[in-house]
Every structure is written in C-alpha cells, then in structure tokens.
Design a protein around this motif. Structure first.
Motif, PDB file in Angstrom:
ATOM      1  N   GLU A  98     -36.941  15.402   7.564  1.00 23.76           N
ATOM      2  CA  GLU A  98     -36.934  14.545   8.747  1.00 23.76           C
ATOM      3  C   GLU A  98     -35.769  14.882   9.666  1.00 23.76           C
ATOM      4  OE1 GLU A  98     -37.529   9.996   9.039  1.00 23.76           O
ATOM      5  OE2 GLU A  98     -35.400  10.335   9.395  1.00 23.76           O
ATOM      6  N   VAL A 141     -35.961  15.775  13.699  1.00 25.11           N
ATOM      7  CA  VAL A 141     -35.402  14.936  14.777  1.00 25.11           C
ATOM      8  C   VAL A 141     -34.576  15.813  15.710  1.00 25.11           C
ATOM      9  CG1 VAL A 141     -33.868  13.002  15.327  1.00 25.11           C
ATOM     10  CG2 VAL A 141     -35.210  12.943  13.250  1.00 25.11           C
ATOM     11  N   SER A 187     -21.416  16.481  12.721  1.00 21.26           N
ATOM     12  CA  SER A 187     -21.187  16.680  11.287  1.00 21.26           C
ATOM     13  C   SER A 187     -22.136  15.887  10.409  1.00 21.26           C
ATOM     14  CB  SER A 187     -19.752  16.290  10.946  1.00 21.26           C
ATOM     15  OG  SER A 187     -19.485  14.993  11.464  1.00 21.26           O
ATOM     16  N   VAL A 229     -28.291  14.610  11.113  1.00 19.97           N
ATOM     17  CA  VAL A 229     -29.039  15.137  12.265  1.00 19.97           C
ATOM     18  C   VAL A 229     -28.200  16.185  13.008  1.00 19.97           C
ATOM     19  CG1 VAL A 229     -30.020  14.520  14.521  1.00 19.97           C
ATOM     20  CG2 VAL A 229     -30.455  13.058  12.536  1.00 19.97           C
ATOM     21  N   MET A 267     -35.146   9.053  22.007  1.00 16.88           N
ATOM     22  CA  MET A 267     -36.359   9.749  21.547  1.00 16.88           C
ATOM     23  C   MET A 267     -36.928   9.047  20.319  1.00 16.88           C
ATOM     24  SD  MET A 267     -35.032  12.968  19.340  1.00 16.88           S
ATOM     25  CE  MET A 267     -36.546  13.012  18.390  1.00 16.88           C
ATOM     26  N   ALA A 294     -20.943  10.578   6.254  1.00 19.21           N
ATOM     27  CA  ALA A 294     -21.474  11.687   5.439  1.00 19.21           C
ATOM     28  C   ALA A 294     -21.286  13.008   6.192  1.00 19.21           C
ATOM     29  CB  ALA A 294     -22.946  11.453   5.166  1.00 19.21           C
ATOM     30  N   GLN A 295     -20.985  14.046   5.438  1.00 20.17           N
ATOM     31  CA  GLN A 295     -20.861  15.379   6.029  1.00 20.17           C
ATOM     32  C   GLN A 295     -22.171  16.109   5.724  1.00 20.17           C
ATOM     33  OE1 GLN A 295     -18.329  18.524   4.297  1.00 20.17           O
ATOM     34  NE2 GLN A 295     -17.161  18.438   6.201  1.00 20.17           N
TER      35      GLN A 295
HETATM   36  N1  LIG Z   1     -35.166   8.559  17.052  1.00 22.86           N
HETATM   37  C1  LIG Z   1     -35.708   8.740  15.862  1.00 22.86           C
HETATM   38  O1  LIG Z   1     -36.919   8.767  15.709  1.00 22.86           O
HETATM   39  C2  LIG Z   1     -34.782   8.977  14.692  1.00 22.86           C
HETATM   40  C3  LIG Z   1     -35.239   9.542  13.511  1.00 22.86           C
HETATM   41  C4  LIG Z   1     -34.345   9.784  12.490  1.00 22.86           C
HETATM   42  C5  LIG Z   1     -33.001   9.424  12.638  1.00 22.86           C
HETATM   43  N2  LIG Z   1     -32.602   8.843  13.793  1.00 22.86           N
HETATM   44  C6  LIG Z   1     -31.203   8.419  13.990  1.00 22.86           C
HETATM   45  O2  LIG Z   1     -30.326   9.496  14.014  1.00 22.86           O
HETATM   46  C7  LIG Z   1     -29.019   8.973  13.839  1.00 22.86           C
HETATM   47  C8  LIG Z   1     -28.142   9.987  13.159  1.00 22.86           C
HETATM   48  O3  LIG Z   1     -28.314   9.985  11.773  1.00 22.86           O
HETATM   49  P1  LIG Z   1     -27.471  10.947  10.797  1.00 22.86           P
HETATM   50  O4  LIG Z   1     -28.330  11.247   9.638  1.00 22.86           O
HETATM   51  O5  LIG Z   1     -26.921  12.095  11.531  1.00 22.86           O
HETATM   52  O6  LIG Z   1     -26.315  10.063  10.152  1.00 22.86           O
HETATM   53  P2  LIG Z   1     -25.040   9.326  10.660  1.00 22.86           P
HETATM   54  O7  LIG Z   1     -24.623   8.410   9.587  1.00 22.86           O
HETATM   55  O8  LIG Z   1     -25.319   8.707  11.942  1.00 22.86           O
HETATM   56  O9  LIG Z   1     -23.936  10.434  10.930  1.00 22.86           O
HETATM   57  C9  LIG Z   1     -22.753  10.510  10.197  1.00 22.86           C
HETATM   58  C10 LIG Z   1     -21.786  11.431  10.933  1.00 22.86           C
HETATM   59  O10 LIG Z   1     -21.390  10.847  12.171  1.00 22.86           O
HETATM   60  C11 LIG Z   1     -20.051  11.208  12.434  1.00 22.86           C
HETATM   61  N3  LIG Z   1     -19.431  10.253  13.358  1.00 22.86           N
HETATM   62  C12 LIG Z   1     -19.064   8.976  13.103  1.00 22.86           C
HETATM   63  N4  LIG Z   1     -18.509   8.414  14.206  1.00 22.86           N
HETATM   64  C13 LIG Z   1     -18.525   9.360  15.176  1.00 22.86           C
HETATM   65  C14 LIG Z   1     -18.101   9.394  16.546  1.00 22.86           C
HETATM   66  N5  LIG Z   1     -17.526   8.355  17.127  1.00 22.86           N
HETATM   67  N6  LIG Z   1     -18.298  10.525  17.241  1.00 22.86           N
HETATM   68  C15 LIG Z   1     -18.868  11.617  16.680  1.00 22.86           C
HETATM   69  N7  LIG Z   1     -19.279  11.657  15.379  1.00 22.86           N
HETATM   70  C16 LIG Z   1     -19.115  10.536  14.631  1.00 22.86           C
HETATM   71  C17 LIG Z   1     -19.414  11.184  11.045  1.00 22.86           C
HETATM   72  O11 LIG Z   1     -18.328  12.071  10.969  1.00 22.86           O
HETATM   73  P3  LIG Z   1     -16.833  11.513  10.721  1.00 22.86           P
HETATM   74  O12 LIG Z   1     -16.847  10.730   9.465  1.00 22.86           O
HETATM   75  O13 LIG Z   1     -15.993  12.720  10.614  1.00 22.86           O
HETATM   76  O14 LIG Z   1     -16.537  10.682  11.903  1.00 22.86           O
HETATM   77  C18 LIG Z   1     -20.542  11.688  10.119  1.00 22.86           C
HETATM   78  O15 LIG Z   1     -20.438  13.085   9.861  1.00 22.86           O
HETATM   79  C19 LIG Z   1     -29.191   7.611  13.151  1.00 22.86           C
HETATM   80  O16 LIG Z   1     -28.821   6.573  14.022  1.00 22.86           O
HETATM   81  C20 LIG Z   1     -30.679   7.534  12.900  1.00 22.86           C
HETATM   82  O17 LIG Z   1     -31.194   6.224  12.979  1.00 22.86           O
HETATM   83  C21 LIG Z   1     -33.466   8.613  14.800  1.00 22.86           C
END
Ligand SMILES: NC(=O)c1ccc[n+]([C@@H]2O[C@H](COP(=O)([O-])OP(=O)(O)OC[C@H]3O[C@@H](n4cnc5c(N)ncnc54)[C@H](OP(=O)(O)O)[C@@H]3O)[C@@H](O)[C@H]2O)c1
Length: 324
Positions: A132, A136, A159, A162, A268, A314-315
C-alpha cells in the motif's frame, strides 16, 4: 489458523490473537498462506474507528471486518475453480483494503485481481511493506502530481513509510529530489537517493526562498499557505495524510487555489489496483526502489507494532513476520 481479531473499536489493546476457522476460496478467489504483513496508519484508523467518518467504510458501531490488516505477501496454497492467473506455489503480494482486510492472519482468501506476483528479488517482508505505502507514493507523484523528469520535487516526511518510497519513486522518474526529515534520518534519506536533504528541526523549507515544481507531503505538517509559498508558479502540492485541520484545508482551500491560480493543491485518495502493483514490481526488480524496514514484530505483537507506528517516528516500514 491464528489471526488477530477484534470485535469493538478502541486502542490497539482491543486486538487479540485467536484461533479461527481457516477460510476456503470461492470460485474467483485464491487462498494465500501469509508470510508477512505490514502495518499502516489506515490500520490504526480502522482499529480505533477514529476519525468517526472512517466508520462509513469500516462499520458504524462496530468493526465490519473481524480481522484487520491490509498489506500482505505470501504463497498461494489453493485456487478457486475460475481462477486463471495464479496456481499453488506462486508467491504474491497485495493490498487487502478493497477486499475485506484480513492481513493479520496465517491465511486469507482474496479475489485474484487484488494481488500480483511478488517481485522475485524481494523477501516476503519487503514485498508486504510495498503493497500500500509504495502505491500511495506512486499515485501521489505520478497521477496527482504529474511528475516529470528533471523537476524539482520535495518530499515532506521523507523518512516514514510513504515518504521513503516517494523519494525513491521520484528519483526513478528522473526528478531532482529534496527530502525533508529530522536529523537522525538525514543519512537514510541520502542513502535512498535524495539529492538534497533538509532537517526540519533546523530549517523550515517553506521559509527559505526555494521553490519546487512538486511537493508531496506524507502528512500535512504545515498549513496549506506555507506549501503554496514554496511552490513554483505552476507547481503541484499533494497531501497524502495529516490532521483533520490539514485535511480540511487540502479538501476545501485546495480546489479553490487550484481554480483561481496556476498552482494546483489538494489531497489524494488511494486507488489500490493490480496494474500499480505490477508497476512497483518492475521498479523493485530493476533495483530502483528498495523498502526501508524499521522494525519486525511477530503476529502476536500486532498491537505493539501499531502502538509504535502511532508514535509517528517510524523509519520506513514496520513489518509483521507471520511464518515461512
Ligand atoms: N490518501 C490515502 O489514500 C492514504 C493511503 C495510505 C496512507 N495515507 C497517509 O499517509 C500518511 C503517511 O503515512 P506513513 O506511513 O508515512 O507514516 P507516518 O507515521 O506518517 O510517518 C512517520 C515519519 O514522519 C516523520 N515526521 C514526523 N514529523 C515530521 C515533520 N514535522 N516533518 C517531516 N517529517 C516528520 C517521522 O520522522 P522523525 O521521527 O524523524 O520526525 C517518521 O519517519 C498517513 O497520514 C496516512 O494516513 C493516505
């Protein structure tokens, strides 16, 4: 078979490992023995039933699907009478969002169109991590973001699950990529191909005068007005997730900004599909993308994996190892 089961919404503590009946495939279905799954922010939303709007899909008062989990990879054990694309022994991966979830279990039955053959050079854990999160990133950059070679592309949240795919996918399209992450993740961002890195704890990229053709924000992190300032005149901003405030800005202000000026801004919605799984399989097999895996947990520890994801640091991806 063993599966993670829940019957009411709540914290990850509502999830329990139980013995449940092993499913049998219908005519159009494939029975997959799951070897690995991965956790996503969407799993957390489905477990918590929050934000409430998500319950329109997951069940209003209680969860519609007893076994959660979307991203999985495994081996086909049996196929239904009408299945033409798979045979027992095939190694597959997929996103179960469109077909009733169920990745946190030893077996699942899925329609053959929901899965694709696993990249040959990936372990089950790596393939599950892609199913997934990488799609995305791909759809955000390619479909919504209209990414082009040599464009200046910025990935905010580079990091995470996604973002770590987005950096690599943007590079594979020939873009010049800037990754925004915290100090401890700068080296990782460079190692997956970022041309430039910005440490968000030291510098605010929306204030430094640089302009980008495409910005993908894994989470909003900033008000939409900040992103508007950081876009080049015809730039595109795509938000994949974020707080309710950021989501509302992307949903309501984004279309207005897009209609009234040259910049395009918005969020999106993922559209899981087999073609994109096959697209990612090719990128992975060509060595252009490699999943970044942070931690691994056994099936019984899905609640701990979700709690770790919920901390937001998470990294790369968090994987559930289910069996070999
Ligand atoms: N639109 C859709 O259909 C769809 C589908 C799937 C997922 N999503 C969304 O995609 C998003 C991303 O998910 P994800 O799996 O990547 O997990 P995530 O938990 O959002 O990402 C974690 C990362 O974000 C970093 N981070 C935290 N605060 C930050 C900031 N202020 N600036 C920059 N980076 C920062 C963290 O690094 P540090 O600890 O070093 O800060 C960590 O590596 C979620 O909100 C999810 O709901 C949307």
């Amino acid at each position: 078979m063993k599966a993670i089961v829940y019957t009411k919404y709540g914290s990850p503590d509502v999830l329990h490992l139980e013995e449940v009946e092993k499913p049998a495939p219908a005519d159009n279905e494939v029975l997959v023995k799951i070897h690995a799954a991965a956790v996503t922010v969407g799993d957390l939303i489905f477990v918590k039933g929050s934000p409430f709007l998500a319950r329109l899909g997951s069940g209003l008062l209680k969860p519609k699907h007893k076994i959660p989990g979307k991203e999985m990879a495994g081996r086909v054990e049996a196929v239904g009478g009408n299945v033409t694309q798979f045979k027992p022994g095939d190694e597959v991966f997929g996103d179960l969002y469109v077909c009733g979830l169920g990745a946190f279990a030893e077996y699942v039955c899925v329609p053959e169109n929901a899965i694709a053959l696993k990249p040959v050079n990936m372990s089950f854990e790596e393939a599950a991590a892609v199913a997934e999160s990488a799609i995305v990133a791909l759809q955000g950059l390619r479909d919504k973001g209209k990414i082009q070679p040599e464009q200046k592309v910025l990935i905010n949240g580079a990091s995470g699950g996604v973002g770590s795919f987005a950096v690599q996918i943007a590079k594979s399209f020939g873009a010049e990529v800037t990754a925004v992450c915290s100090t401890r993740n700068l080296a990782m961002a460079r190692s997956i191909g970022a041309d430039h890195v910005i440490d968000y704890t030291q510098e605010d990229f929306t204030q430094n005068g640089q302009r980008y053709d495409l910005i993908l924000a894994a989470n909003g992190y900033h008000p939409i007005s900040d992103y508007k300032r950081a876009l080049s005149p015809n730039g595109i901003y795509v938000m994949t997730g974020g707080s309710m405030a950021q989501l509302s800005q992307a949903m309501f202000q984004g279309p207005w900004i897009s209609m009234t000026g040259s910049k395009k801004m918005g969020n999106m919605g993922l559209k899981p599909n087999k073609n994109d799984l096959v697209f990612m399989k090719k990128l992975l097999e060509a060595g252009k993308v490699k999943p970044v895996i942070d931690r691994r947990y056994p099936l019984s520890e899905v609640p701990a994996a979700l709690r770790y994801l919920e901390e937001g640091h998470a990294q790369g991806k968090i994987v559930i190892t289910i069996g070999t």
